[in-house]
Motif scaffolding. Structure first.
Motif, short mmCIF file in Angstrom:
data_model
loop_
_atom_site.label_atom_id
_atom_site.label_comp_id
_atom_site.label_asym_id
_atom_site.label_seq_id
_atom_site.Cartn_x
_atom_site.Cartn_y
_atom_site.Cartn_z
N LEU A 93 0.84 -1.19 0.00
CA LEU A 93 0.00 0.00 0.00
C LEU A 93 0.88 1.25 0.00
CD1 LEU A 93 -2.75 -1.06 2.58
CD2 LEU A 93 -2.71 -1.38 0.11
N ASP A 94 0.50 2.17 -0.84
CA ASP A 94 1.28 3.40 -1.02
C ASP A 94 0.49 4.58 -0.47
OD1 ASP A 94 2.87 5.48 -1.79
OD2 ASP A 94 2.70 5.12 -3.95
N ARG A 95 0.97 5.13 0.65
CA ARG A 95 0.25 6.25 1.27
C ARG A 95 0.38 7.55 0.48
NH1 ARG A 95 0.92 2.59 5.16
NH2 ARG A 95 -0.63 2.49 6.85
N ALA A 96 1.30 7.57 -0.46
CA ALA A 96 1.42 8.76 -1.33
C ALA A 96 0.45 8.70 -2.51
CB ALA A 96 2.86 8.89 -1.84
N ASP A 97 -0.15 7.53 -2.70
CA ASP A 97 -1.12 7.36 -3.78
C ASP A 97 -2.39 8.13 -3.43
OD1 ASP A 97 -3.04 6.34 -5.63
OD2 ASP A 97 -1.87 4.50 -5.86
N HIS A 98 -3.00 8.77 -4.43
CA HIS A 98 -4.21 9.54 -4.19
C HIS A 98 -5.41 8.66 -3.90
CE1 HIS A 98 -4.65 8.48 -8.44
NE2 HIS A 98 -5.95 8.66 -8.27
N LEU A 148 -6.61 3.70 0.80
CA LEU A 148 -5.89 2.45 1.04
C LEU A 148 -6.78 1.23 0.77
CD1 LEU A 148 -3.97 3.41 4.33
CD2 LEU A 148 -3.11 3.41 1.97
N GLN A 195 -6.82 0.56 -2.94
CA GLN A 195 -5.57 -0.06 -3.38
C GLN A 195 -5.54 -1.54 -3.03
OE1 GLN A 195 -1.86 2.04 -2.50
NE2 GLN A 195 -3.06 3.84 -1.86
N VAL A 228 -2.52 -0.93 9.07
CA VAL A 228 -3.63 -0.04 8.78
C VAL A 228 -4.76 -0.36 9.74
CG1 VAL A 228 -3.03 0.18 6.33
CG2 VAL A 228 -4.61 -1.63 7.06
N VAL A 279 -10.07 -0.60 7.07
CA VAL A 279 -9.55 -0.60 5.70
C VAL A 279 -9.69 -1.98 5.08
CG1 VAL A 279 -7.47 -0.32 4.28
CG2 VAL A 279 -7.98 1.33 6.09
#
Length: 445
Positions: free
Chosen positions: A9-14, A17, A20, A52, A56
């Motif tokens: 999971l990429d927390r910088a992704d818009h 979570l 994703q 997380v 989620v």
């Protein structure tokens, strides 16, 4: 035992979570990495592993269960659902080796457009941008104003006296042929051999049996039992001859006696250099001929625009089908072509191309005429040279080695045993044509 999920999971992704996570699990089920029946970690365990909140993982699992990818079993956990019908995706193939330089294709369908008129082309598309498109589905018959312009043009250039209400806009010749096929009664259709390969393929895709009509023996055609006969009378594709007047009359008489519809593909009739263009076959009998015209040879094949003029009962059936299916030529393309006609662009590019093709036709005839049978005056944007099979293959292979793709006559044949080269001279430069002719004449000498 639960499977370990390879998830990042990429927390910088818009994206959230949970989205994703659902995307990655869905992808792994789809490509077979998570097989049917596999048990997934609990939402609590997976949340702890990924760092997380449990909400989620719960939302991701709930989404996938709703979509049918996963199923929850009371007291047992969450599993990959069965019955998806998915097979493991094939492994990605290695990238192909880099291709060599692209061949210059001397084909029959690409026109030469005088670069002096590019400004008019751009103005037409600015006109489209300024116009307001229809609020809903536009008229499947085509823009009324464009049908008015085309009716006047057909009368002026093809001797075809039609009312604008008799004209239908299509997405090219193939599309018009497809509409005619849907409007015909049951039965096979005849197509010239050699002939336009797309016409035969279109008929077969429509479920019709294709009957070969020898292109060199029109007077001997038997139309009995045929629903239609597809012909290119102004410039037979690809042999290049013009259907004589007496043969045209005989063909129409045969159509009248058998009830077959003659479908006239008038693809490049405006490019005749020795005399004025021959009037359309449809001008002799509107009740027995469906006429197909196209912008591909005058403006651009990529416009995908054509027109159909047909007997009233055929048009009625075509209109009913298009009304139900919302089938219509693209409005922006129609609007641009309307501007091109009104500004005189089409007439100018046709006149300019006719002069260019006439000069190129002389070069082709002078270079190749001594080596085979050209079969008469060269017209349109190609010349067909009849040769022995071995000579045709040798010249074709030599051209490919030199960077030119010259189609072979045999490729246009289904049952006919004819050989030679079909040398197009529209979609190339003068320098490319001269170079290709040198290669061909050297191979044939």
């Amino acid at each position: 035992m639960a499977r370990t999920l390879a998830v990042v999971l990429d927390r910088a992704d818009h994206r959230p979570l949970g989205v994703q996570l659902a995307d990655q699990v869905r992808r792994q089920v789809g490509d077979g990495r998570l097989p049917v029946g596999a048990r997934l970690p609990s939402s609590r365990a997976l949340a702890a592993e990924l760092g997380v909140a449990r909400a989620v993982t719960e939302r991701a699992y709930a989404q996938l269960v709703a979509e049918g990818w996963l199923e929850g079993r009371h007291g047992a956990g969450t599993f990959v659902a069965g019955g998806t019908g998915l097979e493991p995706a094939p492994r990605r193939r290695p990238a192909p080796a880099p291709a060599g330089p692209a061949l210059v294709r001397l084909g029959t369908g690409t026109p030469w457009i005088d670069p002096r008129y590019h400004d008019a082309w751009r103005r037409a598309w600015r006109d489209v941008a300024a116009a307001r498109p229809p609020d809903g589905y536009d008229d499947p018959r085509g823009l009324p104003a464009l049908r008015v312009e085309l009716a006047a043009r057909l009368a002026r250039t093809r001797g075809l006296d039609v009312d604008p209400d008799d004209v239908r806009l299509t997405s090219g010749t193939g599309d018009g042929w497809r509409h005619v096929l849907t409007a015909l009664p049951p039965g096979p259709v005849g197509v010239e051999d050699p002939g336009y390969r797309s016409a035969a393929a279109g008929a077969e895709l429509a479920g019709r049996t294709v009957v070969d009509l020898p292109a060199a023996g029109v007077a001997d055609w038997d139309l009995a039992g045929l629903a239609a006969a597809y012909v290119t009378p102004a410039h037979q594709h690809p042999l290049g001859h013009t259907m004589p007047g007496q043969t045209r009359v005989a063909l129409l008489a045969a159509a009248g006696a058998t009830g077959a519809l003659v479908v006239e593909d008038d693809y490049d009739s405006e490019f005749r250099y020795d005399v004025a263009p021959v009037p359309a076959l449809a001008s002799l009998d509107r009740e027995r001929v469906a006429y197909l015209g196209t912008a591909s040879k005058t403006v651009s094949p990529s416009m995908r625009l054509g027109w159909l003029v047909a007997p009233a009962e055929v048009l009625d059936r075509v209109d009913r089908t298009r009304e139900v299916t919302h089938d219509a030529a693209a409005w922006p393309v129609q609007r641009a072509f309307l501007s091109l006609l009104r500004e005189g662009y089409v007439d100018r590019v046709v006149r300019s191309a006719r002069r260019r093709y006439a000069r190129r036709a002389e070069l082709v005839a002078a270079a190749l005429g001594p080596h085979g049978d050209l079969g008469g005056p060269v017209a349109g944007m190609y010349a067909t040279l009849r040769l022995a099979e071995a000579d045709a293959r040798r010249a074709h292979d030599a051209a490919r080695s030199a960077g030119f793709d010259v189609p072979m006559l045999a490729d246009h044949c289904r049952g006919a045993d004819l050989h030679g080269l079909v040398v197009g001279f529209g979609g190339c430069t003068d320098e490319q044509l001269a170079a290709a002719l040198r290669v061909l004449t050297d191979a044939l000498a």
